[in-house]
Motif scaffolding. Structure first.
Motif, short mmCIF file in Angstrom:
data_model
loop_
_atom_site.label_atom_id
_atom_site.label_comp_id
_atom_site.label_asym_id
_atom_site.label_seq_id
_atom_site.Cartn_x
_atom_site.Cartn_y
_atom_site.Cartn_z
N ALA A 110 -5.47 6.20 0.33
CA ALA A 110 -5.68 4.75 0.37
C ALA A 110 -5.93 4.19 -1.03
O ALA A 110 -5.40 3.12 -1.39
CB ALA A 110 -6.86 4.42 1.28
N ALA A 111 -6.70 4.92 -1.82
CA ALA A 111 -6.99 4.47 -3.19
C ALA A 111 -5.72 4.45 -4.03
O ALA A 111 -5.46 3.49 -4.77
CB ALA A 111 -8.04 5.37 -3.82
N TRP A 112 -4.89 5.51 -3.91
CA TRP A 112 -3.65 5.56 -4.69
C TRP A 112 -2.68 4.48 -4.25
O TRP A 112 -1.97 3.90 -5.09
CB TRP A 112 -3.00 6.94 -4.54
N CYS A 113 -2.64 4.19 -2.96
CA CYS A 113 -1.77 3.12 -2.47
C CYS A 113 -2.20 1.77 -3.03
O CYS A 113 -1.37 0.97 -3.46
CB CYS A 113 -1.77 3.08 -0.94
N PHE A 114 -3.50 1.54 -3.02
CA PHE A 114 -4.03 0.28 -3.55
C PHE A 114 -3.72 0.15 -5.04
O PHE A 114 -3.27 -0.91 -5.50
CB PHE A 114 -5.54 0.20 -3.32
N LEU A 115 -3.96 1.22 -5.80
CA LEU A 115 -3.68 1.19 -7.24
C LEU A 115 -2.19 1.04 -7.52
O LEU A 115 -1.79 0.37 -8.48
CB LEU A 115 -4.21 2.46 -7.90
N GLY A 116 -1.35 1.67 -6.65
CA GLY A 116 0.09 1.54 -6.81
C GLY A 116 0.56 0.10 -6.62
O GLY A 116 1.36 -0.42 -7.40
N VAL A 117 0.05 -0.55 -5.56
CA VAL A 117 0.40 -1.95 -5.31
C VAL A 117 -0.08 -2.83 -6.46
O VAL A 117 0.63 -3.73 -6.93
CB VAL A 117 -0.21 -2.42 -3.97
N LEU A 118 -1.29 -2.55 -6.95
CA LEU A 118 -1.84 -3.32 -8.06
C LEU A 118 -0.99 -3.15 -9.32
O LEU A 118 -0.73 -4.12 -10.05
CB LEU A 118 -3.28 -2.88 -8.33
N ALA A 119 -0.54 -1.91 -9.58
CA ALA A 119 0.29 -1.65 -10.76
C ALA A 119 1.63 -2.38 -10.67
O ALA A 119 2.11 -2.95 -11.65
CB ALA A 119 0.51 -0.15 -10.91
#
Length: 296
Positions: A30-39
């Motif tokens: 979930a954290a990586w998905c959130f950071l990916g969307v943010l990036a």
């Protein structure tokens, strides 16, 4: 304990361990998905602007939000350098931004040092006044500043935009630096004074080197705000030779036409220094943002 009970206990232990691991993995995903969307949301506008700068005006006017150019128009960048007088505008921006940065850091560090390290009655009141400055919108000050600068005969000079830039950057600088200095042990200064150092020597030789991380944060925040500022420059500067980079975009807009491809190239060249400075100072900026929360 019987063998059956041992097996049951072991099975429960394994099941609970698997559950904990699955929960941890789920949180990581979930954290990586959130950071990916943010990036993606951060990188996408830059990519779109780069493609925009390599298109012809007719391709841009087709209205396709995201598409590759039919042929890369590198001539847009040549026109941005020549017709757009990029070198003149960027020189003005470097002068204005550099002076504003030095004055903001110098005065911000001194004010923060006086507020947090000296025992005087009006320290918190002065800090409150600076914090109120964060809430004042730039637009509300344009008319009174216009009158003041006209009476001072500094209108249409670099000084007429440097003064507002420093004034509006100081509150945030004082907020960040004072938050950091409150966590610095007083024993450091006491040791310097025992060795015979004056207040000014202590400030220059000890306090300033310690505050490098938050100073880097102030540097990038001030750099971005001053480098990209348009309203103040458009209000107080009228001479072509004094215009800064954001204001220089008007050179591509005529009465009936506009070279949108060259405008995109000009924007890319204007954003490039900000990106470079941020990557150079990124590590110190991260340290500076959390430095005020760490108590010595």
């Amino acid at each position: 304990m019987t063998t059956e009970a041992i097996r049951k206990t072991a099975k429960q232990t394994v099941s609970s361990s698997i559950g904990i691991l699955n929960w941890r993995n789920l949180k990581k995903v979930a954290a990586w998905c959130f950071l990916g969307v943010l990036a993606v949301t951060q990188v996408y506008p830059l990519l779109w602007l780069l493609l925009y700068s390599l298109k012809t005006t007719s391709e841009i006017m087709e209205g396709k939000f995201f598409s590759l150019p039919k042929s890369f128009q590198w001539s847009n960048y040549v026109e941005a350098f020549t017709s757009g007088e990029y070198s003149k505008y960027i020189l003005n921006s470097i002068i204005v931004t550099g002076i504003s940065l030095v004055l903001t850091i110098f005065f911000g560090a001194m004010v923060s040092y006086a507020i947090t390290r000296f025992q005087w009655r009006y320290g918190n009141a002065v800090l409150l006044i600076f914090m109120i400055g964060i809430m004042i919108p730039i637009q509300s000050t344009l008319l009174p500043l216009m009158v003041i600068f006209k009476n001072m005969d500094i209108l249409d000079t670099h000084l007429s935009i440097i003064i507002p830039y420093v004034a509006f950057a100081l509150p945030m600088a004082v907020f960040i630096l004072s938050g950091f200095l409150r966590g610095v042990p007083h024993e450091i200064e006491e040791s310097a004074m025992i060795d015979g150092a004056s207040i000014y020597r202590t400030f220059v030789s000890i306090i300033l080197p310690i505050t490098v991380p938050p100073i880097m944060t102030v540097t990038i925040l001030t750099f971005i705000s001053v480098w990209n500022e348009y309203i103040i420059a458009a209000t107080f500067i009228s001479s072509e030779s004094l215009k800064t980079l954001p204001f220089g975009l008007n050179s591509f807009v005529g009465q009936y036409t506009a070279n949108y491809g060259a405008i995109g190239a000009f924007l890319v060249l204007g954003a490039l220094p900000v990106i470079i400075v941020y990557f150079i100072l990124s590590e110190k900026i991260t340290k500076g943002m959390v430095a005020g929360a760490v108590k010595g």
